[in-house]
Write an enzyme that holds these catalytic residues in place. Structure first.
Site, PDB file in Angstrom:
ATOM      1  CB  SER A 247      -0.893   0.008   1.236  1.00 35.59           C
ATOM      2  OG  SER A 247      -0.099   0.325   2.366  1.00 35.59           O
ATOM      3  CE  LYS A 248      -2.526   6.398  -2.265  1.00 33.06           C
ATOM      4  NZ  LYS A 248      -3.768   6.954  -1.819  1.00 33.06           N
TER       5      LYS A 248
END
Ligand code: GLU
Length: 484
Positions: A247-248
Site C-alpha cells: 500500500s501507499k
C-alpha cells in the site's frame, strides 16, 4: 484472456502485474487479450483515470486485441454500455427462481450485521425474503416497494480448480445470498462480471487473490445460467517488506510515479514479472520476449510476493547500464530539459556530444531522472558552477591545494589544447602526482571541486576532454580564485 479494470484511480502496481500476466499468457498461447472497462460505478468512474490506464498499459508495451480504442466483435467494451443485457439476464434469473427480490430495509440489514459482528460471526443475510411467494414478491415490487435482487445460493459446496492455487473448495453455507441488483436497479460487480465474461467468451480470468472470495459466487452464477465458468487463476498478493499488503505506506503504488521518476520501462516490466513468477531459479534479468516464451500460469507462486522498492531501483540500473547511447539519449532528454540545464534544440543540434555526456553518467545512475544531477554540471556555464559543501570541504582539506592545482593547470593546458585523449591525460596526471610525491586526493579533490562543484562523479579526465580546453581551463582558473 481479459483484464477488467475499474477506472476509479490511477493504474497501480497490482493492476499492472495482473495485466502483464494476462497479456503474457495470451501472447504465449496465441490467445486474445481483451480490455474491458468496468465503469458501472458512475460516481467513482473518471475519464482521466481511464486515459491513465490506457497510457500506463501502452507504456508497459501491453497491447490489447479487443477493447476501447481498438474495437472488436464482442463489444461494447465499456461495461456501462452493456446494461440492457445485464437487466435482461437479471430478469431471466428471477423468473427461473435462481434469484429473489429482497425487501429488507437498510436499517434492518445494518442492525443484523451489527449483531452478527458482535457475536463474532461472518456477517451474512439471514434469508428472510428467500422464501417469499413469487406472486407476492411481484405484487410488492409493482406496488413500488424498493428491493434488491439476491442470488439464491444452493446447498452443497463449490469447487474451484484454480490454475495457481489448485483445488479450492468452498462450503456454500459460507457463501452469502449476495446482492446482484441494488435498490434502484444498479447491478453489482459479481453479477455483471459474469454476464460480460460469458458474453465476451472469456476462457481465462487471472486476477488478484483478493478476488478469490468472489469466485464461488461467480462460479455458482455460471452454473445457474447453464454456462461453463472460465478457468480462474488467482495471483498472489503483492506485499511490502513487512509482509503486509502493498500500500501507499510502503511507497507509491501508482505506476505513473515510476515512469515519471525515470525508471527504465523494460526494468519495470521485468520487475513486475518477478512478482510471483520466475524465469528459472536464478535469472533476475530477462526480456519481455523471454517472459512471453516461458510464461505458464501454473508456474505462478501461491505465496505472496514481496515488492522490494530498493531492488526495483537496482533493476532499473541494470537496464540503464546496458542501454546504447542512442537509447539513453532518448530516455534522458526530457529529464535534462526539465531540469533547465539545456534545451531540446541544443541537445539535438549535437547528439554525439550529448551521447558522450550520457556515457560519463551511465554507470552512475539507476533512474533516468538521476542524470541531471550526475552530469548536469557539464552543461552549466563555467561561472555558474556552484560548489557543494562537501566538495569544497574536501578541496580545502589540502593546504597545498592552490599550489598543486596551479602546477597541474600548467601541465594540462597545453595537453588539452593539443587534444590529448582521456587516457593520455590520466597517465600524465598519475606521473604528476608521483613526481611530486603527492597522494591522489591532493590533486583530485581540488580539481573535482573546480571542474564539477561536486564531491563525486564521473572520471575527471573524461570530464576535461568533454569540456574541451577552453572550459576546463576556465573552471580550473576559477577554482584557483575561489579556493583561496
Ligand atoms: N473491476 C474489477 C477490479 O478492478 C475486476 C476484477 C476481475 O478481474 O474480475 O478489481
Amino acid at each position: 484472456m481479459r483484464i477488467a479494470p475499474s477506472p476509479t484511480g490511477t493504474i497501480h502496481l497490482g493492476l499492472a502485474r495482473t495485466s502483464l500476466f494476462n497479456w503474457a499468457y495470451a501472447r504465449h498461447h496465441g490467445g486474445t487479450f481483451v480490455l474491458r472497462i468496468e465503469d458501472t460505478d458512475k460516481e467513482r468512474s473518471r475519464a482521466d483515470s481511464e486515459a491513465a490506464i490506457f497510457s500506463g498499459l501502452r507504456w508497459l508495451g501491453i497491447d490489447w486485441d479487443e477493447g476501447p480504442e481498438v474495437g472488436g466483435d464482442l463489444g461494447p467494451y465499456h461495461q456501462s454500455e452493456r446494461i440492457d443485457r445485464h437487466l435482461l439476464v437479471a430478469d431471466q434469473l428471477l423468473q427461473a427462481g435462481r434469484s429473489y427480490r429482497c425487501f429488507c430495509s437498510r436499517e434492518r440489514l445494518d442492525a443484523m450485521r451489527t449483531e452478527q459482528e458482535a457475536r463474532k460471526e461472518t456477517p451474512r443475510y439471514d434469508g428472510t425474503c428467500r422464501e417469499l411467494d413469487p406472486a407476492e414478491s411481484l405484487r410488492r415490487a409493482e406496488a413500488g416497494e424498493s428491493f434488491t435482487v439476491r442470488f439464491r445460493i444452493p446447498e452443497g459446496s463449490t469447487v474451484v480448480e484454480d490454475l495457481v492455487r489448485g483445488t479450492v473448495t468452498f462450503d456454500n453455507s459460507e457463501v452469502d445470498d449476495w446482492v446482484m441488483v441494488r435498490q434502484g436497479g444498479n447491478p453489482t460487480y459479481n453479477f455483471v462480471v459474469v454476464c460480460d465474461d460469458a458474453d465476451m467468451q472469456i476462457t481465462h480470468v487471472f486476477r488478484g487473490e483478493e478476488h478469490l472470495v468472489n469466485t464461488p459466487k461467480q462460479v455458482l452464477l455460471y452454473e445457474a445460467l447453464g454456462l461453463k465458468a472460465p478457468h480462474f487463476g488467482h495471483l498472489p498478493l503483492m506485499l511490502g517488506k513487512d509482509g503486509k499488503k502493498l500500500s501507499k505506506r510502503h511507497g507509491s503504488v501508482a505506476l505513473s510515479q515510476y515512469r515519471e521518476e525515470g525508471y527504465s520501462r523494460d526494468a519495470t516490466v521485468n520487475f513486475l514479472a518477478r512478482q510471483g513468477w520466475a524465469l528459472d531459479g536464478e535469472t533476475e534479468i530477462f526480456s519481455v520476449q523471454q517472459l512471453v516464451d516461458a510464461f505458464e500460469i501454473g508456474d505462478v507462486s501461491k505465496a505472496g510476493s514481496i515488492f522490494d522498492f530498493d531492488k526495483f531501483a537496482w533493476m532499473s540500473g541494470e537496464y540503464v547500464h546496458r542501454e546504447s547511447p542512442a537509447e539513453l539519449a532518448e530516455h534522458c532528454t526530457e529529464f535534462m530539459v526539465e531540469a533547465g540545464l539545456v534545451t531540446r534544440e541544443e541537445l539535438s543540434a549535437d547528439p554525439a556530444r550529448f551521447e558522450a555526456a550520457l556515457l560519463l553518467g551511465q554507470e552512475r545512475v539507476r533512474l533516468y531522472s538521476e542524470m541531471p544531477a550526475t552530469i548536469g554540471f557539464l552543461y552549466m556555464a563555467d561561472d555558474a558552477i556552484e560548489y557543494e559543501e562537501k566538495a569544497e570541504k574536501n578541496a580545502r582539506k589540502h593546504d597545498d591545494r592552490l599550489e598543486v592545482l596551479g602546477a597541474y593547470l600548467e601541465l594540462v593546458t597545453p595537453r588539452l589544447q593539443a587534444g590529448d585523449s582521456a587516457e593520455e591525460l590520466r597517465e600524465a596526471g598519475k606521473a604528476f602526482v608521483k613526481e611530486r610525491e603527492l597522494k591522489f586526493p591532493q590533486l583530485f579533490q581540488p580539481l573535482r571541486c573546480a571542474l564539477t562543484g561536486k564531491a563525486g562523479g564521473p572520471d575527471l579526465f573524461d570530464i576535461m576532454v568533454w569540456l574541451g580546453p577552453q572550459s576546463a581551463v576556465a573552471r580550473i582558473e576559477q577554482g584557483l580564485r575561489r579556493l583561496i
